[in-house]
Each structure stands twice: as C-alpha cells, then as structure tokens.
Scaffold this active site. Sequence first.
Site, PDB file in Angstrom:
ATOM      1  NE  ARG A 211     -17.577  -4.246  11.093  1.00  0.00           N
ATOM      2  CZ  ARG A 211     -18.211  -3.211  12.507  1.00  0.00           C
ATOM      3  NH1 ARG A 211     -17.948  -3.932  13.012  1.00  0.00           N
ATOM      4  NH2 ARG A 211     -18.669  -2.429  11.503  1.00  0.00           N
TER       5      ARG A 211
ATOM      6  CE1 TYR B 126       8.984  19.358  -9.281  1.00  0.00           C
ATOM      7  CE2 TYR B 126      11.247  19.581  -9.936  1.00  0.00           C
ATOM      8  CZ  TYR B 126      10.296  19.339  -9.347  1.00  0.00           C
ATOM      9  OH  TYR B 126      10.642  18.425  -8.580  1.00  0.00           O
TER      10      TYR B 126
ATOM     11  CG  ASN C  59     -20.855   3.033  28.788  1.00  0.00           C
ATOM     12  OD1 ASN C  59     -20.230   4.042  28.399  1.00  0.00           O
ATOM     13  ND2 ASN C  59     -19.674   1.911  28.265  1.00  0.00           N
TER      14      ASN C  59
ATOM     15  N   GLY D 115     -23.114  -0.360  25.821  1.00  0.00           N
ATOM     16  CA  GLY D 115     -23.464  -0.796  26.567  1.00  0.00           C
ATOM     17  C   GLY D 115     -24.531   0.485  26.947  1.00  0.00           C
TER      18      GLY D 115
ATOM     19  NE  ARG E  44      17.187  30.735 -29.035  1.00  0.00           N
ATOM     20  CZ  ARG E  44      16.394  31.523 -28.280  1.00  0.00           C
ATOM     21  NH1 ARG E  44      16.264  31.693 -27.367  1.00  0.00           N
ATOM     22  NH2 ARG E  44      17.003  32.684 -28.863  1.00  0.00           N
TER      23      ARG E  44
ATOM     24  CG  ASN F 242      14.594  18.187  -8.719  1.00  0.00           C
ATOM     25  OD1 ASN F 242      14.054  17.505 -10.642  1.00  0.00           O
ATOM     26  ND2 ASN F 242      14.395  17.702  -8.092  1.00  0.00           N
TER      27      ASN F 242
ATOM     28  CG  ASP G 163     -12.162   2.575  18.645  1.00  0.00           C
ATOM     29  OD1 ASP G 163     -12.476   3.098  19.111  1.00  0.00           O
ATOM     30  OD2 ASP G 163     -12.274   1.092  17.819  1.00  0.00           O
TER      31      ASP G 163
ATOM     32  CB  ALA H 110      -4.775   1.990  20.743  1.00  0.00           C
TER      33      ALA H 110
END
Length: 457
Positions: A22, A356, A177, A148, A430, A376, A112, A16
Amino acid sequence: MTASPPSRSLTAIVLAAGKGTRMRSDLPKVLHKVAGRTMLGHVLAAVRSAGATRIGVVAEPGRADVAAEIERQAPGAGVFPQVERLGTAHAVLAARPLLAGTGDDVIVAFGDTPLVTPETFARLRAPLSEGAAVAVLAFTTDTPTGYGRVLTVGERVLAIREEKDASEAERRVCLCNAGLMALSGDHALALLERIGNANAAGEYYLPDAVALAVADGLSVAVVPVEEAEAQGVNDRVQLAAAEAVVQGRLRRAALLGGATLVAPETVFLSHDTVLGRDVTVEPHVVFGPGVVVADGCTVRAYAHLTEVRLEAGVKIGPFVRMRGGAVLETGAEIGNFVELKNARMGPGAKAAHLTYLGDAEIGAKANVGAGTITCNYDGVFKHRTTIGAGAFIGSNSALVAPVSIGAGATVGAGSVITKDVPEGALAVARGHQLTKPGQAAAMRARLQALKERRKGG
Ligand code: UD1
Ligand code: MG
C-alpha cells in the site's frame, strides 16, 4: 514468582518482512523515512537505547538495501530471511539462532511501527523481571476494528484474539494488542514453537503465545501504551501522520533544550538535529540530517541545511542553503541567497548576498561580495578554491577553481580569476572600460535615423 536476575541481557527481534504494497513504492516499506531516518532505523535505535545488546532483524530475503541499512543503524545485528510470510510467530522463529540457549529477555518489535520510544520498550520488558513469562503492549480504543483483542477475566489475561477469529462478543472488546511483545528467555522458544496455524488466516500468530503461557500456568502482563504511539505505517497517509508525531516530539525537545522556534510548526527537524542554547530559528526552516548548531546562533527564515555545523554566534539567512559538510566558524555570517556546499568559512568571515561557495576554504574575516561564484566543477572534476584570511572578493567575481586567493588580497568586482592571487595583491580581471565624452547623443541620433529608415522601407 521468581524474579529474574537484573543482569539478564536483552535480545530484540525486529520484524521487517512486510512488502508494504500500500506504500505503492519501489522501496521496501521499512526504508521509508521519518524525520530523516528510515522507520527501521528508528526502531533499531529505540531497542538499542532500551538496552538490547543482541539484535536480529527478520527481513524479506535478498534485499541488499535493507541489509545495508541494518548494518548502518545497528552494526553487527543479525539479518534473518523469512522466505515465506506465514505470520508473526513464524517470523520471530526465523531468528531462532538468537533465541536458542541465551536465556536473554526477548522483545519483539515491528519495523513499520516507528514511534515506540525506548522508555516504552523498557516498560514492556519490566514485568519479566517480576516473573512474567509474556508481556503484551496494549491500548484501549473506541475503534478497535482490525486489531487483535486482549481477552481478560477481571485482571487476568486469557488470550489475544485476532479480528478474523473473534466472535461478535469478542469484537466488542476495546482493549487491543499493539503487536509488540516481551518474552522471558526461559520460555520464549518453547512457547513460540508450540504456536500453530489453525485459525482463519492460516498464519502462525505471535499473540497466541499468551494463551499458551496461560495454559501452562505462567504469568502474562499487559503493559499500557497510547494508541498513537503504537501506530503502524501501511500507507503514505500513515507515514505523514508518523512524521507529524515525530516532528512534534523533536520540536518540543528543541524548545525545552533552550532554542527559540518562533513558529515551531513550520520548522522541520531531523532525528539527529542538535540545537544549542539560545539558538533562534525563524519560521520555515528545514534541518536535514547531520546538522549541529552551537549556542547563540540565529537561523533566519527559509533556510535549508543538511550536514552542516554552525559554531557559536553564527548568523545565517534569510534564504540560505547549506549542505555537504559546510561549516561556519565562530561569528561567521551568510546572508540572503547564499549557498555553501562542502565549504568552510573561518571566524568572522562574511558572504552577505547572492553567492555560491562550493568546495572552498574561506579564511577568518574574509569578505565575499555579492554575486561571487566559486566555479568548482569543470563538468567532470570538482576543484577547490582557497580564500585567505582578510581577503576581499569584489562583487560578481567568478573564481575558477582550482585557484587560491592569498591572505589580505583584493579581487576587483566583476573579475574572472583563473590564476592564483598572491597574499596582499590586487587582482582585476575584466575588460577595460572605454569612455567617449559627449558621444551618447550622437549614438542615439544614429539609431533613431536607422529606425525611421526601417519604417519607411
Ligand atoms: C498484528 C497482531 C495484532 C495487533 C496488530 C497491531 C498478529 C498475528 N497480530 O496484526 O494482534 O493488534 O499487529 O498493529 O501478530 N511480519 C513479518 N512476517 C510475517 C508477518 C508479519 O515480518 O510473516 C511483520 C510485518 O511486516 C509487520 C509486523 O510483522 O511489521 C506485524 O504484521 P502485520 O501483518 O501488520 O500484523 P497485523 O495484522 O497488523
Ligand atoms: Mg499491522
């Protein structure tokens, strides 16, 4: 040929150390994610499921982020720095302490190359127990440039030739390979130590282990793999291609496991998504990491879920967001434009619209009206809201946490609740409504007159 005892353990060396230029990224290449897990995480998981009990990762020195990911995905795995990047054989030898004296079978994987399955690693290892010293994973392709080439005479493997070193005739060989290799513990270290760097790149090539084994009269096996499975990731185009492959696998597993995905190609799953039987997922749903959906749930269109547990028979959506450990217990329901963060709704509780609920506990069968917000966050701290079983929260209420609404209580619509409401109480918070009979026309006349005056001036 002498068969190895089946009791041999398996060591995996994961290379790794690639810079991944790239990728054009500040993140090391192997930490880029596929289906919600890093490529390195995928490879570590695959070699573990293939039976590796000792794991070493060869990484660029000084990458605390890579080391942390290794500890997360494969606790106890060794991390071996490769200071200079002198080739794949040199990289494997960075993990020399893992190779010396154990007699383990060894598999070499690339961090990778995230699509190789545990089954393929097991197939790659299998020839070792039949006496092979080396096994290479290989595929046939019409476009071999860059790979390869596996050089053979009849059935016999002679060597692997890198593109840069290959003659014109060798470049016409289509057996390539895949890079990954299995080595018998009896020979691994001795072969690796003899690999030189007298080649076009001046690198120590791992595939040279093949020619050395052949020269020693040892047996070398070629194990076939699909080219697509052996694909490495060097740029974001290949990262997207790897994502597509993994999504295809995950969708197929979900479908075969008894979930209906109405439009599978629009549903994005994570490596660890669990969908029960008779779950229905409508189009355009994203499952981030950590989602478990029990049997019989319905996830309607446009849901985005991360770290969520849905118990049996839950219905959510369309258009919902759930995250941060949100839990819906059996039969709970949330409807359109509802967000839950670190909130639990008890059995049969409902929030049908525009709500929410953050850092909240909602009791069984409570009903949360449209437009309810748990406030919250005070800008510095997060606070919890508790809503008791069977409570009713009127529409457009703001529950200013920390606050608790008792079981069976009712909160009047439009309330801003800042004090606890006891069990069974009715709370209305209210402004009072003022109603003046017949006054509408008088007010309109006053305003009209004002408008005329302004025009005149
Ligand atoms: C390698 C194989 C090639 C094969 C191809 C398949 C060699 C010499 N060649 O070539 O036969 O067809 O994979 O994709 O092995 N790495 C290190 N340290 C190093 C060099 C490489 O950690 O010093 C790691 C890379 O990060 C990568 C892996 O080893 O994960 C393979 O290296 P890469 O440079 O991609 O090899 P290829 O040229 O692709
Ligand atoms: Mg490569």
